[in-house]
Design a protein around this motif. Structure first.
Motif, PDB file in Angstrom:
ATOM      1  N   SER A 131       0.821  -1.223   0.000  1.00  0.00           N
ATOM      2  CA  SER A 131       0.000   0.000   0.000  1.00  0.00           C
ATOM      3  C   SER A 131       0.851   1.268   0.000  1.00  0.00           C
ATOM      4  CB  SER A 131      -0.905   0.007   1.236  1.00  0.00           C
ATOM      5  OG  SER A 131      -1.754  -1.116   1.269  1.00  0.00           O
ATOM      6  N   LEU A 132       2.156   1.135   0.204  1.00  0.00           N
ATOM      7  CA  LEU A 132       3.026   2.282   0.420  1.00  0.00           C
ATOM      8  C   LEU A 132       2.870   3.367  -0.641  1.00  0.00           C
ATOM      9  CD1 LEU A 132       5.375   3.601   2.008  1.00  0.00           C
ATOM     10  CD2 LEU A 132       6.949   2.283   0.564  1.00  0.00           C
ATOM     11  N   PHE A 133       2.846   2.991  -1.901  1.00  0.00           N
ATOM     12  CA  PHE A 133       2.768   3.977  -2.989  1.00  0.00           C
ATOM     13  C   PHE A 133       1.357   4.091  -3.563  1.00  0.00           C
ATOM     14  CE2 PHE A 133       7.474   2.870  -3.762  1.00  0.00           C
ATOM     15  CZ  PHE A 133       7.875   3.822  -2.841  1.00  0.00           C
ATOM     16  N   ALA A 134       0.356   3.747  -2.760  1.00  0.00           N
ATOM     17  CA  ALA A 134      -1.040   3.870  -3.203  1.00  0.00           C
ATOM     18  C   ALA A 134      -1.319   5.315  -3.618  1.00  0.00           C
ATOM     19  CB  ALA A 134      -1.977   3.451  -2.075  1.00  0.00           C
ATOM     20  N   GLY A 135      -2.085   5.469  -4.664  1.00  0.00           N
ATOM     21  CA  GLY A 135      -2.406   6.796  -5.183  1.00  0.00           C
ATOM     22  C   GLY A 135      -1.471   7.266  -6.273  1.00  0.00           C
ATOM     23  N   CYS A 166      -3.856  20.085   0.268  1.00  0.00           N
ATOM     24  CA  CYS A 166      -4.841  19.000   0.340  1.00  0.00           C
ATOM     25  C   CYS A 166      -5.087  18.604   1.800  1.00  0.00           C
ATOM     26  CB  CYS A 166      -4.365  17.812  -0.479  1.00  0.00           C
ATOM     27  SG  CYS A 166      -4.163  18.194  -2.239  1.00  0.00           S
ATOM     28  N   ALA A 167      -6.044  17.706   1.998  1.00  0.00           N
ATOM     29  CA  ALA A 167      -6.575  17.423   3.331  1.00  0.00           C
ATOM     30  C   ALA A 167      -5.539  16.906   4.311  1.00  0.00           C
ATOM     31  CB  ALA A 167      -7.728  16.429   3.219  1.00  0.00           C
ATOM     32  N   GLY A 168      -4.569  16.166   3.855  1.00  0.00           N
ATOM     33  CA  GLY A 168      -3.564  15.597   4.756  1.00  0.00           C
ATOM     34  C   GLY A 168      -3.003  14.327   4.154  1.00  0.00           C
ATOM     35  N   ALA A 169      -1.677  14.267   4.011  1.00  0.00           N
ATOM     36  CA  ALA A 169      -1.055  13.105   3.387  1.00  0.00           C
ATOM     37  C   ALA A 169      -1.297  11.858   4.235  1.00  0.00           C
ATOM     38  CB  ALA A 169       0.441  13.350   3.210  1.00  0.00           C
ATOM     39  N   TRP A 170      -1.924  10.885   3.633  1.00  0.00           N
ATOM     40  CA  TRP A 170      -2.346   9.630   4.274  1.00  0.00           C
ATOM     41  C   TRP A 170      -3.246   9.940   5.471  1.00  0.00           C
ATOM     42  CZ3 TRP A 170      -0.602   5.256   1.671  1.00  0.00           C
ATOM     43  CH2 TRP A 170      -1.189   4.068   2.093  1.00  0.00           C
ATOM     44  N   SER A 171      -4.453  10.352   5.154  1.00  0.00           N
ATOM     45  CA  SER A 171      -5.428  10.691   6.190  1.00  0.00           C
ATOM     46  C   SER A 171      -6.746   9.969   5.922  1.00  0.00           C
ATOM     47  CB  SER A 171      -5.670  12.201   6.234  1.00  0.00           C
ATOM     48  OG  SER A 171      -6.217  12.661   5.001  1.00  0.00           O
ATOM     49  N   ILE A 172      -7.539   9.838   6.986  1.00  0.00           N
ATOM     50  CA  ILE A 172      -8.834   9.164   6.894  1.00  0.00           C
ATOM     51  C   ILE A 172      -9.888  10.041   7.538  1.00  0.00           C
ATOM     52  CG2 ILE A 172     -10.182   7.131   7.575  1.00  0.00           C
ATOM     53  CD1 ILE A 172      -7.544   5.561   7.664  1.00  0.00           C
ATOM     54  N   ASP A 173     -10.918  10.367   6.778  1.00  0.00           N
ATOM     55  CA  ASP A 173     -12.080  11.103   7.280  1.00  0.00           C
ATOM     56  C   ASP A 173     -13.189  10.079   7.500  1.00  0.00           C
ATOM     57  OD1 ASP A 173     -14.365  12.606   7.695  1.00  0.00           O
ATOM     58  OD2 ASP A 173     -14.055  13.945   5.987  1.00  0.00           O
ATOM     59  N   GLU A 174     -13.519   9.811   8.761  1.00  0.00           N
ATOM     60  CA  GLU A 174     -14.499   8.748   9.043  1.00  0.00           C
ATOM     61  C   GLU A 174     -15.870   9.046   8.443  1.00  0.00           C
ATOM     62  OE1 GLU A 174     -15.846   8.166  13.006  1.00  0.00           O
ATOM     63  OE2 GLU A 174     -15.864  10.292  13.518  1.00  0.00           O
ATOM     64  N   ASN A 213      -7.284  12.780  -4.866  1.00  0.00           N
ATOM     65  CA  ASN A 213      -6.539  11.528  -4.958  1.00  0.00           C
ATOM     66  C   ASN A 213      -6.722  10.728  -3.668  1.00  0.00           C
ATOM     67  OD1 ASN A 213      -4.702   9.446  -5.304  1.00  0.00           O
ATOM     68  ND2 ASN A 213      -3.101  10.754  -6.164  1.00  0.00           N
ATOM     69  N   ALA A 214      -7.683   9.821  -3.699  1.00  0.00           N
ATOM     70  CA  ALA A 214      -8.002   8.973  -2.540  1.00  0.00           C
ATOM     71  C   ALA A 214      -8.435   7.618  -3.042  1.00  0.00           C
ATOM     72  CB  ALA A 214      -9.102   9.611  -1.691  1.00  0.00           C
ATOM     73  N   GLY A 215      -8.376   6.626  -2.161  1.00  0.00           N
ATOM     74  CA  GLY A 215      -8.796   5.300  -2.557  1.00  0.00           C
ATOM     75  C   GLY A 215      -8.916   4.380  -1.361  1.00  0.00           C
ATOM     76  N   PRO A 216      -9.545   3.223  -1.550  1.00  0.00           N
ATOM     77  CA  PRO A 216      -9.703   2.285  -0.439  1.00  0.00           C
ATOM     78  C   PRO A 216      -8.393   1.557  -0.149  1.00  0.00           C
ATOM     79  CG  PRO A 216     -10.650   1.360  -2.440  1.00  0.00           C
ATOM     80  CD  PRO A 216     -10.211   2.746  -2.783  1.00  0.00           C
ATOM     81  N   VAL A 217      -8.079   1.422   1.123  1.00  0.00           N
ATOM     82  CA  VAL A 217      -6.905   0.664   1.571  1.00  0.00           C
ATOM     83  C   VAL A 217      -7.384  -0.382   2.567  1.00  0.00           C
ATOM     84  CG1 VAL A 217      -4.724   0.765   2.833  1.00  0.00           C
ATOM     85  CG2 VAL A 217      -5.310   2.598   1.224  1.00  0.00           C
TER      86      VAL A 217
END
Length: 366
Positions: A259-263, A305-313, A272-276
């Motif tokens: 998953s390291l280079f996802a996106g 952008c919102a935040g590198a490697w972030s999750i908005d529940e 630029n977001a996706g399911p992990v």
């Protein structure tokens, strides 16, 4: 009777010097003479002195020096001090103090060294097919641990369970083409053996997508702000089975290193977001296992952008996933739109580990 009166090389007649004295001649090889200490005794004191002479150089021995011999253990002949019998390293016969002797097959890369000692880890010789290094010390951080050149912090810990947190040298991709590089190893978190890829402080975040080549202090993995070059990160991921993101507290994410280079092939903007798929995801004491979460890959320095490697529940619907996954039942555990797990967030939750003023986010693989 004549044989009994022959000269004994290990004995000299006493000399009349006013006090009893004896000189013992040690075995000799070439131009080197090692003499054991000689003792002289009087009614008032006892002293022990001696010298070791090599060529024209003389070194004194102290009274605490025990009898010792530096064995030449080569193909020259010497005398074995306990018997006076000659022995030769390299003649294929096990003699004197030899541990082995394979004759012409003795080799510092083989099972029997040119010193007629059995090859062993720590002897300073690299045994072909058995060892990949031998630096004759027990420091696991210098790029050779248990006579193995380590590829990861996990390999260091496997070979030395006492290895500690801090800088270590590893060869991420094997013998070629990348040389050994310094890395930071976390040997305590969740079983230890983690190789640090990025350290990003909340006060000065890196804020770049992980798939971008944006190294920070690559030669100093203990720097407050650190990130490996992309090539090194990729090499570390290839030999790993897990990737962990945390900010030093209980909140963390655990996923596969793939998953390291996802996106990387996503849109070049903040969408630029996706399911992990996460094996574990803990947030504010709520823990999920084997769950897909919509993750934003780009951050502050990628274009606000919102935040590198972030999750908005809340905003999971961008990935067609169910909102509020931690508590379930459409129940939030954070304020609206919080960019959890980012240290460069646009929306903050003061109760989240990664959003505290002194937070430092780490991304590691094992």
């Amino acid at each position: 009777m004549t044989g009994c009166l022959d000269s004994n090389p290990w004995f000299e007649e006493p000399t009349a010097s006013g006090a009893a004295s004896a000189t013992t001649q040690a075995p000799t090889t070439g131009g080197t003479t090692a003499a054991p200490p000689t003792s002289s005794t009087s009614a008032e004191s006892t002293t022990t002195t001696g010298t070791t002479t090599t060529g024209s150089e003389t070194t004194g021995l102290t009274a605490d020096t025990e009898f010792s011999t530096s064995w030449p253990l080569s193909t020259s002949t010497t005398e074995w001090f306990s018997t006076g019998d000659p022995w030769t390293c390299g003649n294929g016969m096990l003699e004197g103090p030899e541990q082995c002797d394979e004759g012409a097959d003795n080799s510092d890369k083989g099972a029997c060294t040119t010193l007629c000692t059995t090859a062993a880890c720590g002897d300073g010789f690299v045994q072909t097919g058995v060892e990949t290094c031998d630096d004759a010390n027990f420091d696991p951080s210098d790029g050779c641990v248990a006579c193995v050149v380590p590829h990861s912090c996990k390999e260091i810990l496997d070979n030395d369970p006492q290895a500690s947190n801090g800088q270590h040298w590893v060869d991420l991709d094997g013998p070629e083409p990348m040389p050994l590089i310094p890395v930071y190893c976390d040997m305590t978190t969740a079983g230890g053996g983690w190789t640090l890829l990025e350290r990003s402080p909340r006060s000065d975040p890196i804020g770049r997508a992980l798939f971008k080549d944006a190294p920070e202090n690559p030669g100093n993995p203990q720097a407050p702000r650190y990130r490996m070059p992309r090539g090194a990160m990729g090499a570390a991921a290839v030999i790993s089975t897990a990737m962990r993101l945390d900010c030093g507290g209980a909140d963390y994410l655990l996923t596969a290193p793939q998953s390291l280079f996802a996106g990387e092939f996503g849109p070049p903007n903040c969408s630029n977001a996706g399911p992990v798929l996460y094996q574990e995801a803990e947030l504010k004491q709520y823990k999920l296992t084997n769950v897909q979460l919509c993750t934003v890959f780009v951050g502050l320095n990628d274009g606000q952008c919102a935040g590198a490697w972030s999750i908005d529940e809340e905003n999971q619907y961008d990935c067609l996933l169910q909102a509020y996954p931690w508590a379930g039942n459409n129940e939030a555990i954070s304020p609206p739109s919080v960019d959890a797990f980012a240290v460069d967030p646009q929306h903050v939750d003061a109760g989240h580990d990664c959003h505290k003023p002194d937070a430092v986010r780490r991304i590691m693989v094992r």
